[in-house]
Motif scaffolding. Structure first.
Motif, PDB file in Angstrom:
ATOM      1  N   MET A   1      -9.002   3.156 -12.282  1.00 25.32           N
ATOM      2  CA  MET A   1      -8.691   4.244 -13.209  1.00 25.32           C
ATOM      3  C   MET A   1      -9.642   4.314 -14.392  1.00 25.32           C
ATOM      4  N   GLY A   2     -10.089   3.192 -14.889  1.00 26.42           N
ATOM      5  CA  GLY A   2     -10.905   3.229 -16.095  1.00 26.42           C
ATOM      6  C   GLY A   2     -10.085   3.810 -17.222  1.00 26.42           C
ATOM      7  N   LYS A   3     -10.554   4.865 -17.796  1.00 28.85           N
ATOM      8  CA  LYS A   3      -9.846   5.494 -18.917  1.00 28.85           C
ATOM      9  C   LYS A   3      -8.933   6.629 -18.452  1.00 28.85           C
ATOM     10  N   GLU A   4      -9.008   6.978 -17.164  1.00 27.81           N
ATOM     11  CA  GLU A   4      -8.189   8.069 -16.647  1.00 27.81           C
ATOM     12  C   GLU A   4      -6.765   7.604 -16.387  1.00 27.81           C
ATOM     13  N   VAL A   5      -5.824   8.301 -16.932  1.00 31.92           N
ATOM     14  CA  VAL A   5      -4.413   7.990 -16.719  1.00 31.92           C
ATOM     15  C   VAL A   5      -3.761   9.204 -16.069  1.00 31.92           C
ATOM     16  N   PRO A   6      -2.909   8.986 -15.058  1.00 32.14           N
ATOM     17  CA  PRO A   6      -2.245  10.142 -14.440  1.00 32.14           C
ATOM     18  C   PRO A   6      -1.469  10.952 -15.479  1.00 32.14           C
ATOM     19  N   LYS A   7      -1.513  12.256 -15.312  1.00 34.17           N
ATOM     20  CA  LYS A   7      -0.817  13.146 -16.237  1.00 34.17           C
ATOM     21  C   LYS A   7       0.674  13.118 -15.973  1.00 34.17           C
ATOM     22  N   GLU A   8       1.437  13.301 -17.035  1.00 32.11           N
ATOM     23  CA  GLU A   8       2.888  13.405 -16.897  1.00 32.11           C
ATOM     24  C   GLU A   8       3.203  14.711 -16.180  1.00 32.11           C
ATOM     25  N   ILE A   9       4.156  14.649 -15.286  1.00 32.01           N
ATOM     26  CA  ILE A   9       4.559  15.848 -14.550  1.00 32.01           C
ATOM     27  C   ILE A   9       5.756  16.478 -15.232  1.00 32.01           C
ATOM     28  N   THR A  10       5.664  17.761 -15.507  1.00 27.72           N
ATOM     29  CA  THR A  10       6.773  18.518 -16.058  1.00 27.72           C
ATOM     30  C   THR A  10       7.225  19.495 -14.988  1.00 27.72           C
TER      31      THR A  10
ATOM     32  N   MET B   1       0.808  -1.199   0.000  1.00 28.32           N
ATOM     33  CA  MET B   1       0.000   0.000   0.000  1.00 28.32           C
ATOM     34  C   MET B   1       0.854   1.266   0.000  1.00 28.32           C
ATOM     35  N   GLU B   2       2.078   1.176   0.526  1.00 27.63           N
ATOM     36  CA  GLU B   2       2.933   2.357   0.585  1.00 27.63           C
ATOM     37  C   GLU B   2       3.207   2.895  -0.817  1.00 27.63           C
ATOM     38  N   ILE B   3       3.393   1.999  -1.766  1.00 31.68           N
ATOM     39  CA  ILE B   3       3.640   2.426  -3.146  1.00 31.68           C
ATOM     40  C   ILE B   3       2.429   3.160  -3.689  1.00 31.68           C
ATOM     41  N   LEU B   4       1.231   2.631  -3.432  1.00 26.05           N
ATOM     42  CA  LEU B   4       0.023   3.304  -3.894  1.00 26.05           C
ATOM     43  C   LEU B   4      -0.117   4.674  -3.248  1.00 26.05           C
ATOM     44  N   ASP B   5       0.217   4.776  -1.963  1.00 19.96           N
ATOM     45  CA  ASP B   5       0.173   6.081  -1.291  1.00 19.96           C
ATOM     46  C   ASP B   5       1.105   7.073  -1.965  1.00 19.96           C
ATOM     47  N   LYS B   6       2.318   6.629  -2.269  1.00 25.08           N
ATOM     48  CA  LYS B   6       3.296   7.518  -2.915  1.00 25.08           C
ATOM     49  C   LYS B   6       2.827   7.922  -4.307  1.00 25.08           C
ATOM     50  N   LEU B   7       2.314   6.960  -5.077  1.00 21.95           N
ATOM     51  CA  LEU B   7       1.808   7.281  -6.419  1.00 21.95           C
ATOM     52  C   LEU B   7       0.659   8.281  -6.348  1.00 21.95           C
ATOM     53  N   ALA B   8      -0.274   8.037  -5.431  1.00 16.49           N
ATOM     54  CA  ALA B   8      -1.421   8.932  -5.293  1.00 16.49           C
ATOM     55  C   ALA B   8      -0.966  10.340  -4.938  1.00 16.49           C
ATOM     56  N   LYS B   9      -0.041  10.436  -3.987  1.00 11.41           N
ATOM     57  CA  LYS B   9       0.462  11.752  -3.580  1.00 11.41           C
ATOM     58  C   LYS B   9       1.223  12.418  -4.725  1.00 11.41           C
ATOM     59  N   PHE B  10       2.065  11.636  -5.413  1.00  8.93           N
ATOM     60  CA  PHE B  10       2.874  12.163  -6.507  1.00  8.93           C
ATOM     61  C   PHE B  10       2.003  12.739  -7.620  1.00  8.93           C
ATOM     62  N   TYR B  11       0.945  12.007  -7.991  1.00 15.28           N
ATOM     63  CA  TYR B  11       0.090  12.449  -9.084  1.00 15.28           C
ATOM     64  C   TYR B  11      -1.083  13.311  -8.633  1.00 15.28           C
ATOM     65  N   GLY B  12      -1.204  13.524  -7.325  1.00 13.33           N
ATOM     66  CA  GLY B  12      -2.278  14.370  -6.820  1.00 13.33           C
ATOM     67  C   GLY B  12      -3.651  13.756  -7.019  1.00 13.33           C
ATOM     68  N   ILE B  13      -3.741  12.439  -6.877  1.00 13.55           N
ATOM     69  CA  ILE B  13      -5.012  11.742  -7.022  1.00 13.55           C
ATOM     70  C   ILE B  13      -5.195  10.804  -5.829  1.00 13.55           C
ATOM     71  N   THR B  14      -6.366  10.186  -5.740  1.00 15.58           N
ATOM     72  CA  THR B  14      -6.618   9.263  -4.638  1.00 15.58           C
ATOM     73  C   THR B  14      -6.192   7.849  -5.033  1.00 15.58           C
ATOM     74  N   ILE B  15      -6.025   6.997  -4.016  1.00 14.26           N
ATOM     75  CA  ILE B  15      -5.704   5.589  -4.281  1.00 14.26           C
ATOM     76  C   ILE B  15      -6.840   4.950  -5.063  1.00 14.26           C
ATOM     77  N   ASP B  16      -8.057   5.318  -4.750  1.00 14.31           N
ATOM     78  CA  ASP B  16      -9.207   4.774  -5.476  1.00 14.31           C
ATOM     79  C   ASP B  16      -9.117   5.091  -6.966  1.00 14.31           C
ATOM     80  N   GLN B  17      -8.667   6.279  -7.287  1.00 11.77           N
ATOM     81  CA  GLN B  17      -8.520   6.648  -8.705  1.00 11.77           C
ATOM     82  C   GLN B  17      -7.441   5.806  -9.377  1.00 11.77           C
ATOM     83  N   ILE B  18      -6.410   5.408  -8.624  1.00 11.06           N
ATOM     84  CA  ILE B  18      -5.360   4.552  -9.188  1.00 11.06           C
ATOM     85  C   ILE B  18      -5.906   3.155  -9.427  1.00 11.06           C
ATOM     86  N   VAL B  19      -6.600   2.616  -8.420  1.00  9.82           N
ATOM     87  CA  VAL B  19      -7.103   1.244  -8.509  1.00  9.82           C
ATOM     88  C   VAL B  19      -8.227   1.126  -9.526  1.00  9.82           C
TER      89      VAL B  19
END
Length: 78
Positions: free
Chosen positions: A21-30, A1-19
């Protein structure tokens, strides 16, 4: 779960959105389009090895620039 927490925080989304996702993909960070404080916050989220690599690269580039400036201002005009 720690990885999911980091991903969610990094992309500014919730863990639920990661799990679910459907058609939503996290945006690339520049990093370039972020403020300096936001850039530092993003860098602070990296693991220690990645941070060390990034800071070593920055140190190297800054040292190179200072040397070029010194050379141009003190040696090139001789």
């Amino acid at each position: 779960m720690e990885i999911l927490d980091k991903l969610a925080k990094f992309y500014g989304i919730t863990i639920d959105q990661i799990v679910h996702m459907g058609k939503e993909v996290p945006k690339e960070i520049t990093v370039e389009d972020k403020t300096a404080s936001e850039q530092l916050r993003l860098l602070s989220e990296l693991d220690e090895k990645e941070k060390s690599i990034i800071y070593s690269m920055i140190d190297c580039m800054l040292t190179k620039k200072k040397f070029k400036d010194f050379f141009y201002n003190n040696v090139a005009g001789l």
